[in-house]
Scaffold this motif. Structure first.
Motif, PDB file in Angstrom:
ATOM      1  N   LEU A 163       0.820  -1.192   0.040  1.00 30.66           N
ATOM      2  CA  LEU A 163      -0.239  -0.057  -0.087  1.00 30.66           C
ATOM      3  C   LEU A 163       0.828   1.233  -0.029  1.00 30.66           C
ATOM      4  O   LEU A 163       0.545   2.338  -0.608  1.00 30.66           O
ATOM      5  CB  LEU A 163      -0.897   0.201   1.311  1.00 30.66           C
ATOM      6  N   ALA A 181      -6.704   1.507  -5.010  1.00 34.42           N
ATOM      7  CA  ALA A 181      -7.045   1.713  -3.378  1.00 34.42           C
ATOM      8  C   ALA A 181      -7.834   2.919  -3.650  1.00 34.42           C
ATOM      9  O   ALA A 181      -7.442   3.931  -3.821  1.00 34.42           O
ATOM     10  CB  ALA A 181      -5.718   1.664  -2.406  1.00 34.42           C
ATOM     11  N   TYR A 182      -9.390   2.732  -3.188  1.00 35.46           N
ATOM     12  CA  TYR A 182      -9.909   4.051  -3.260  1.00 35.46           C
ATOM     13  C   TYR A 182     -10.461   4.683  -1.777  1.00 35.46           C
ATOM     14  O   TYR A 182     -10.887   3.823  -0.980  1.00 35.46           O
ATOM     15  CB  TYR A 182     -11.516   3.454  -4.021  1.00 35.46           C
ATOM     16  N   ASN A 183      -9.899   5.512  -1.510  1.00 31.48           N
ATOM     17  CA  ASN A 183     -10.190   6.247  -0.077  1.00 31.48           C
ATOM     18  C   ASN A 183     -11.494   6.762  -0.017  1.00 31.48           C
ATOM     19  O   ASN A 183     -12.017   7.629  -0.970  1.00 31.48           O
ATOM     20  CB  ASN A 183      -9.263   7.517   0.007  1.00 31.48           C
ATOM     21  N   ASP A 222     -10.715   3.267   6.017  1.00 31.12           N
ATOM     22  CA  ASP A 222     -11.336   4.164   5.080  1.00 31.12           C
ATOM     23  C   ASP A 222     -10.960   3.640   3.654  1.00 31.12           C
ATOM     24  O   ASP A 222     -11.156   4.554   2.741  1.00 31.12           O
ATOM     25  CB  ASP A 222     -10.778   5.518   5.434  1.00 31.12           C
ATOM     26  N   THR A 223     -10.415   2.798   3.415  1.00 30.07           N
ATOM     27  CA  THR A 223      -9.981   2.440   1.890  1.00 30.07           C
ATOM     28  C   THR A 223     -10.379   1.056   1.425  1.00 30.07           C
ATOM     29  O   THR A 223     -10.494   0.089   2.104  1.00 30.07           O
ATOM     30  CB  THR A 223      -8.220   2.209   1.814  1.00 30.07           C
ATOM     31  N   ILE A 282     -10.207  -1.721  -1.485  1.00 26.73           N
ATOM     32  CA  ILE A 282      -9.203  -2.289  -2.333  1.00 26.73           C
ATOM     33  C   ILE A 282     -10.031  -2.974  -3.350  1.00 26.73           C
ATOM     34  O   ILE A 282     -10.801  -3.942  -3.334  1.00 26.73           O
ATOM     35  CB  ILE A 282      -8.407  -3.321  -1.677  1.00 26.73           C
ATOM     36  N   GLU A 337      -5.338   5.245  -5.970  1.00 26.09           N
ATOM     37  CA  GLU A 337      -4.128   5.285  -5.924  1.00 26.09           C
ATOM     38  C   GLU A 337      -4.134   3.698  -6.641  1.00 26.09           C
ATOM     39  O   GLU A 337      -4.626   2.754  -6.272  1.00 26.09           O
ATOM     40  CB  GLU A 337      -3.343   5.139  -4.933  1.00 26.09           C
ATOM     41  N   ASN A 355      -7.796  -0.340   6.844  1.00 29.43           N
ATOM     42  CA  ASN A 355      -7.458   0.550   7.593  1.00 29.43           C
ATOM     43  C   ASN A 355      -8.342   1.787   7.806  1.00 29.43           C
ATOM     44  O   ASN A 355      -8.114   3.015   7.643  1.00 29.43           O
ATOM     45  CB  ASN A 355      -6.107   1.036   7.021  1.00 29.43           C
TER      46      ASN A 355
END
Length: 414
Positions: A133, A369-371, A357-358, A360, A378, A355
């Motif tokens: 990550l 990775a989408y926040n 807020d993310t 996958i 990302e 974590n």
């Protein structure tokens, strides 16, 4: 009644309750009878102190003189860092190197650092690899697990430990940590573990779990029956045991791959829109429904300590539906920004939520990775098409050791 109270009245009630419970009347406290003369003298001494006296450092506590900021960081901050960063910090000094290698520090880091650092990926028929990550912070020295004695397939992960299975004739189970390249081959199970056997690794980092004890729970489908048995390996005894619990649920026979462990329970998806839950401590099981609209692109995952199911939806725009509670009812719909995602014409597959807020996601082999808070995207790995679904397992960059059991049958001479 409470239902008729407006917002201001509720606030006043909360304030009154807080004052009654947490803020006792100071006048009443002063008027309480003291137990003896010594207590009365101590009370008078405290009452007569000036603000300047109260601000002075207590005489009975010794200050550490010449305390260096490096010592504070070493003792208070390092345990919250991932393994890759700690290996870099070993070069700071010989003292830091010895401290990071200390078993007490290793145990401390195992209990303090629990952030998902990346995913192990293994396409069908290929070797595993690691997707970080954050490559500057998280990493492992051996992505393909080449330190193991044979080629393996990754099966499940839990808090820094990985369970793999050999591709050889024995198909042995291995527990390893790729950070320190420590591994252990488990003894042969008592039951036959065929291709339909589903497993989950249970490892809970805790202050009193100093020897990093773990359990491997295997759901075994007995041949020519509709019965599921639970065979469990314990690192404390280095042995297998067959649980007395037997699952006769006809709809639970076909499990949809391996499961995962969370807060004392192991969970597996079934192919009949249900979840099989197993209590590791009491060795009991239960079943509850998956969302009725479940698809192969969904994923069972942990979100902030609770069990949820993620379901991608593609209508006019892409979104992630989040189902939770024992009823697996719809809780949230998270819209995905099409500008941030780019081309979304292909298959969207949910992999995990990490974590706090993310999301996958797998977009036609491109892992992103989408926040959910900032809606930033990302790209973790560029697009690549596989024949069949690749396996993705979350991994914590931990120093946890894979040591010999405390009570081993070989050491006991059995």
């Amino acid at each position: 009644m409470m239902a008729n109270c407006d917002y201001e009245e509720l606030e006043e009630m909360d304030d009154d309750l807080e004052e009654d419970v947490f803020s006792p009347n100071i006048q009443q406290w002063k008027s309480m009878p003291l137990l003896n003369s010594d207590a009365k003298e101590r009370y008078n001494d405290i009452a007569d102190r000036s603000p300047e006296d109260s601000a002075k450092f207590p005489k009975h506590i010794k200050l550490m003189k010449n305390t260096d900021i490096g010592d504070v960081i070493k003792e208070r901050a390092l345990a919250f860092l991932p393994a890759k960063s700690l290996y870099r910090f070993k070069t700071v000094s010989k003292e830091w190197d010895q401290w990071i290698n200390n078993p007490f520090f290793v145990h401390m880091q195992t209990t303090q650092f629990k952030e998902v650092s990346g995913l192990f990926c293994q396409p069908p028929g290929e070797s595993p690899s690691f997707i970080s990550l954050d490559p500057t912070a998280f990493g492992i020295p051996s992505e393909g697990l080449s330190f193991l004695p044979e080629p393996v397939d990754i099966r499940t992960t839990c808090n820094g430990l990985i369970c793999c299975q050999g591709r050889g004739g024995d198909q042995a189970y291995y527990i390893c940590n790729p950070v320190n390249k420590e591994w252990r081959m488990l003894p042969k199970p008592k039951l036959y573990h065929g291709p339909q056997t589903a497993i989950a690794l249970a490892f809970e980092p805790a202050v009193f779990n100093f020897n990093a004890n773990y359990e491997l729970i295997c759901v075994v489908n007995l041949p020519d029956t509709s019965v599921l048995c639970f065979e469990i390996y314990s690192s404390r005894t280095d042995s297998w045991r067959i649980s007395e619990t037997v699952c006769f649920e006809l709809n639970s026979v076909a499990l949809n791959g391996d499961g995962f462990y969370m807060k004392g329970y192991a969970y597996w998806e079934t192919q009949c829109d249900a979840i099989l839950a197993f209590d590791v401590k009491y060795e009991t099981y239960g079943m509850f429904s998956l969302p009725p609209c479940r698809e192969p692109t969904g994923a069972l995952t942990e979100i902030r300590g609770n069990l949820f199911y993620l379901m991608p939806r593609k209508q006019d725009e892409c979104s992630i539906e989040v189902y939770g509670d024992i009823s697996m009812s719809l809780k949230h719909v998270i819209p995905l920004d099409p500008k941030a995602l780019g081309n979304t014409d292909g298959l969207c597959r949910a992999l995990s939520f990490v974590n706090d807020d993310t999301f996958i996601l797998d977009l036609e082999g491109k892992i992103i990775a989408y926040n959910a808070t900032s809606h930033k995207v990302e790209c973790l790995r560029n697009a690549r098409n596989y024949e069949g679904f690749a396996k993705y397992l979350p991994y914590v960059n931990s120093l946890v050791t894979v040591s010999r059991p405390v009570f081993s049958k070989w050491e006991d001479g059995i």
